[in-house]
Scaffold this motif. Sequence first.
Motif, PDB file in Angstrom:
ATOM      1  N   GLU A 607       0.661  -1.319   0.003  1.00  6.99           N
ATOM      2  CA  GLU A 607      -0.046   0.211   0.156  1.00  6.99           C
ATOM      3  C   GLU A 607       0.868   1.304   0.027  1.00  6.99           C
ATOM      4  O   GLU A 607       0.400   2.065  -0.376  1.00  6.99           O
ATOM      5  N   ALA A 608       1.910   1.212   0.714  1.00  3.38           N
ATOM      6  CA  ALA A 608       2.830   2.221   0.910  1.00  3.38           C
ATOM      7  C   ALA A 608       3.466   2.751  -0.431  1.00  3.38           C
ATOM      8  O   ALA A 608       3.568   4.066  -1.213  1.00  3.38           O
ATOM      9  N   ARG A 609       3.886   1.571  -1.311  1.00  4.72           N
ATOM     10  CA  ARG A 609       4.531   2.006  -2.591  1.00  4.72           C
ATOM     11  C   ARG A 609       3.151   2.471  -3.549  1.00  4.72           C
ATOM     12  O   ARG A 609       3.584   3.291  -4.320  1.00  4.72           O
ATOM     13  N   ALA A 610       1.900   1.827  -3.436  1.00  7.79           N
ATOM     14  CA  ALA A 610       0.937   2.184  -4.332  1.00  7.79           C
ATOM     15  C   ALA A 610       0.552   3.789  -3.895  1.00  7.79           C
ATOM     16  O   ALA A 610       0.533   4.615  -5.115  1.00  7.79           O
ATOM     17  N   MET A 611       0.780   3.999  -2.711  1.00  5.94           N
ATOM     18  CA  MET A 611       0.654   5.534  -2.420  1.00  5.94           C
ATOM     19  C   MET A 611       1.637   6.497  -3.109  1.00  5.94           C
ATOM     20  O   MET A 611       1.505   7.500  -3.734  1.00  5.94           O
ATOM     21  N   LEU A 612       2.831   5.925  -2.878  1.00  5.24           N
ATOM     22  CA  LEU A 612       3.964   6.613  -3.706  1.00  5.24           C
ATOM     23  C   LEU A 612       3.623   6.694  -4.982  1.00  5.24           C
ATOM     24  O   LEU A 612       3.931   8.013  -5.847  1.00  5.24           O
ATOM     25  N   VAL A 613       3.378   5.694  -5.972  1.00  5.81           N
ATOM     26  CA  VAL A 613       3.124   5.587  -7.218  1.00  5.81           C
ATOM     27  C   VAL A 613       1.971   6.726  -7.597  1.00  5.81           C
ATOM     28  O   VAL A 613       2.207   7.501  -8.542  1.00  5.81           O
ATOM     29  N   ALA A 614       0.783   6.599  -6.925  1.00  8.06           N
ATOM     30  CA  ALA A 614      -0.295   7.527  -7.017  1.00  8.06           C
ATOM     31  C   ALA A 614       0.134   9.165  -6.813  1.00  8.06           C
ATOM     32  O   ALA A 614      -0.254   9.789  -7.595  1.00  8.06           O
ATOM     33  N   ALA A 615       0.958   9.101  -5.639  1.00  3.79           N
ATOM     34  CA  ALA A 615       1.446  10.487  -5.657  1.00  3.79           C
ATOM     35  C   ALA A 615       2.354  11.042  -6.663  1.00  3.79           C
ATOM     36  O   ALA A 615       2.313  12.228  -7.049  1.00  3.79           O
ATOM     37  N   SER A 616       3.199  10.229  -7.182  1.00  2.00           N
ATOM     38  CA  SER A 616       4.081  10.553  -8.108  1.00  2.00           C
ATOM     39  C   SER A 616       3.177  11.044  -9.567  1.00  2.00           C
ATOM     40  O   SER A 616       3.764  11.990  -9.900  1.00  2.00           O
ATOM     41  N   GLY A 617       2.093  10.606  -9.328  1.00  2.00           N
ATOM     42  CA  GLY A 617       1.287  11.078 -10.794  1.00  2.00           C
ATOM     43  C   GLY A 617       0.923  12.732 -10.429  1.00  2.00           C
ATOM     44  O   GLY A 617       1.081  13.565 -11.476  1.00  2.00           O
ATOM     45  N   ASP A 618       0.534  13.074  -9.137  1.00  2.00           N
ATOM     46  CA  ASP A 618       0.300  14.442  -8.960  1.00  2.00           C
ATOM     47  C   ASP A 618       1.264  14.966  -8.213  1.00  2.00           C
ATOM     48  O   ASP A 618       1.146  16.144  -7.599  1.00  2.00           O
ATOM     49  N   GLY A 619       2.674  14.571  -8.370  1.00  2.00           N
ATOM     50  CA  GLY A 619       3.814  15.368  -7.836  1.00  2.00           C
ATOM     51  C   GLY A 619       3.856  15.398  -6.472  1.00  2.00           C
ATOM     52  O   GLY A 619       4.727  16.146  -5.938  1.00  2.00           O
ATOM     53  N   ALA A 620       2.860  14.809  -5.520  1.00  2.00           N
ATOM     54  CA  ALA A 620       3.227  15.058  -4.012  1.00  2.00           C
ATOM     55  C   ALA A 620       4.106  13.730  -3.542  1.00  2.00           C
ATOM     56  O   ALA A 620       3.678  13.257  -2.615  1.00  2.00           O
ATOM     57  N   MET A 621       5.310  13.814  -4.096  1.00  2.00           N
ATOM     58  CA  MET A 621       6.300  13.210  -3.390  1.00  2.00           C
ATOM     59  C   MET A 621       7.713  13.373  -3.459  1.00  2.00           C
ATOM     60  O   MET A 621       8.101  13.899  -4.709  1.00  2.00           O
ATOM     61  N   ALA A 622       8.498  13.384  -2.485  1.00  2.00           N
ATOM     62  CA  ALA A 622       9.866  13.556  -2.547  1.00  2.00           C
ATOM     63  C   ALA A 622      10.536  12.649  -3.470  1.00  2.00           C
ATOM     64  O   ALA A 622      10.693  11.437  -3.160  1.00  2.00           O
ATOM     65  N   LYS A 623      11.216  13.029  -4.721  1.00  2.00           N
ATOM     66  CA  LYS A 623      11.871  12.201  -5.481  1.00  2.00           C
ATOM     67  C   LYS A 623      13.181  11.864  -4.857  1.00  2.00           C
ATOM     68  O   LYS A 623      13.660  12.394  -4.113  1.00  2.00           O
ATOM     69  N   SER A 624      13.674  10.486  -5.404  1.00  2.00           N
ATOM     70  CA  SER A 624      14.924   9.936  -4.805  1.00  2.00           C
ATOM     71  C   SER A 624      15.985  11.416  -5.056  1.00  2.00           C
ATOM     72  O   SER A 624      16.147  11.506  -6.112  1.00  2.00           O
TER      73      SER A 624
END
Length: 632
Positions: A607-624
Amino acid sequence: MSHRVAHTLQLTGPETSVAAPAPAPRKSAARPMTLMVAPKPAGVAEVRAAVHEALPGCDCVICPDIRQALEKAETLRHFGWLPAIFVLDYRGGHPGDLADSLRKVCGAEPDAELMVVLEDGDPTLWRAALQVVQTPEKLTFLMTPFYRPDAVASLKSLAKRYQATAERDDAAASGDHTIRGLETEVTALRARLEIAMHAAQHDPLTGILNRAGFVAELTSRLNRGRKRQTVLLLDLDRFKAVNDTLGHHAGDDLVRKICSAMAQLMPAGGVLARLGGDEFGIVIEDASDQGVHEFCTQLLRVCGQARRVAGHEVQVSASIGVAIQDESRSEVSIMRRADLALYAAKREGRNRYRRYDAALEKVTKRRLSIENGLELALRTGQFRMAYQPIVTAQHGTVLGFEALVRWDSPEHGPVSPAEFVPVAEETGMILDLGDWITRQAFKDARRWGGPYVSVNVSARQFLRQNVAERILRYAEEADLAPSRIQIELTETAIIEDVERAAHNLEVLRAAGMRVALDDFGTGYSSLTYLNQFAIDCIKIDKSFVDNVARDKQSAIIVASVTKLAASLGMGVVAEGVETDQQCAVLTAAGCGALQGFRFGRPMTPGEARAMLVAASGDGAMAKSGDPILLSR
Ligand code: C2E
Ligand code: CA
Ligand code: CA
């Protein structure tokens, strides 16, 4: 020959001429003397002063080692002196040296009484001594800190005992073993018994009853059965920290001071005993509920007073467990109940008293079954990890995930870590469990890219030898960059052993990991105190966050803590954020990062991974590789 023959202990009997050698004097008529072996001269004066006081007009012969002492004894014997007491001052000495010396004295002077001066709390020397001496009643220990009245009393008893034995031996030798022989034998035995009984039932540090004496007294009271007995077990909180930071002398001093303050509160017919290092036992009679309440309140107050020890202001608190005698009138039962109550008082936050009741029995049973289940759970893979997002206050960007352990027990269903982690801490299981958690969390984090993983490391784990190296090794094994790891510690993990903590923190930080101080606001220490340790951010406890939207005072506290933290270069994460309103107040107060159900519950790694994938779609994630800022 040295002129120190004048330093002789004169106990009894007619004088023998110094000039005329008398190879085999009657023991009781000879001049007994004390020989002191002191490899380190530092403490000689205080011991000699005690000998003077105990056996006035005399001094003792002081030798730097056992060889010289035995030579001197041999020489003096020819002039009518008998070595009666050997005082071996082996404070800070080597167990091997002490054992060797005792072996030699016992071989050469089997009649001599032995007193050994030792550093308190050094069981190695103590054990070494007992292993060598065949008749342990010959041995008297004098523990430091050196307390002259104890030393004097012990020396007097030793001299008396030596004299009685000498008279008995003489009587036997002269064939006069009838009445006189028996009489002296009885006297000698009684003296030995008295000393042994006293020593067996009293605490040498405080002079009050020890555990054996306490249990004996309690048993006899319960058997008499005339009055209703109430037992209190009292334990000083965080006493270990005093011992560790200021030394054992300071700890002992504090124990003595608290002991005498408590003694003054004792009601008529009450008994106070020291059961162990910082644990006391009390019995009171026919006490009412109100009486127990008032007594406990007073005890907590005097224990909690600030005191000066070793030049420092020291303040500790106490926890008390209370139990009243039951129908069984068994001392085992009442002690066990008081012990359960004491544990409950500690669990419930210390600095309080707790009475035993039936509900406690239920709690204890569950605790025991949890304790028993933990090991099997680890072996059979019943634990799993959950991850809760930590986000920026500004944009809700996921910065990292806190790793939280979960236990689905076949017997109890899901058990909260708030319940089983403290049990694992107590039993030491947390070391193996913590290793598993750390490795699992690192492995999971490796798979989800950018955000960091924040792992809770309990106090007991963090105080382990080489903990920092161990964590670094696990990171390497999982191939996880240290910059993507945060360690969450509570204040206890740091202040229990300040030096070790500082070292571990430095190692972790030097490798590039971050350190967060968990549950901030629930402990004792101030931020400025904690600032001396390498800490990157503090996590403000949920109890503050709960109130911020309702209560202005809480909001002000959070705002000022955040400001202070920022000025000390630390970031702030607010925990347990559930509502939009809390979110708004905390953001306004300056918290850089937020965590709570409002942004996501603890979830599976998938679920954590899925949350990050979804977030990367709308930019709400700190990229590596993005800098991860915890403060604004
Ligand atoms: P903690 O370290 O303060 O963890 C935060 C706790 O607050 C977690 O409870 C989390 O689920 C809960 N929480 C987070 N946001 C909210 C919220 O908005 N509302 C409410 N009501 N609760 C929220 P959890 O997972 O039950 O853990 C409880 C405690 O158990 C932790 O407190 C921590 O002290 C300990 N713990 C959990 N996992 C571990 C672990 O892996 N290792 C160690 N040593 N201790 C752990
Ligand atoms: Ca935590
Ligand atoms: Ca916390």
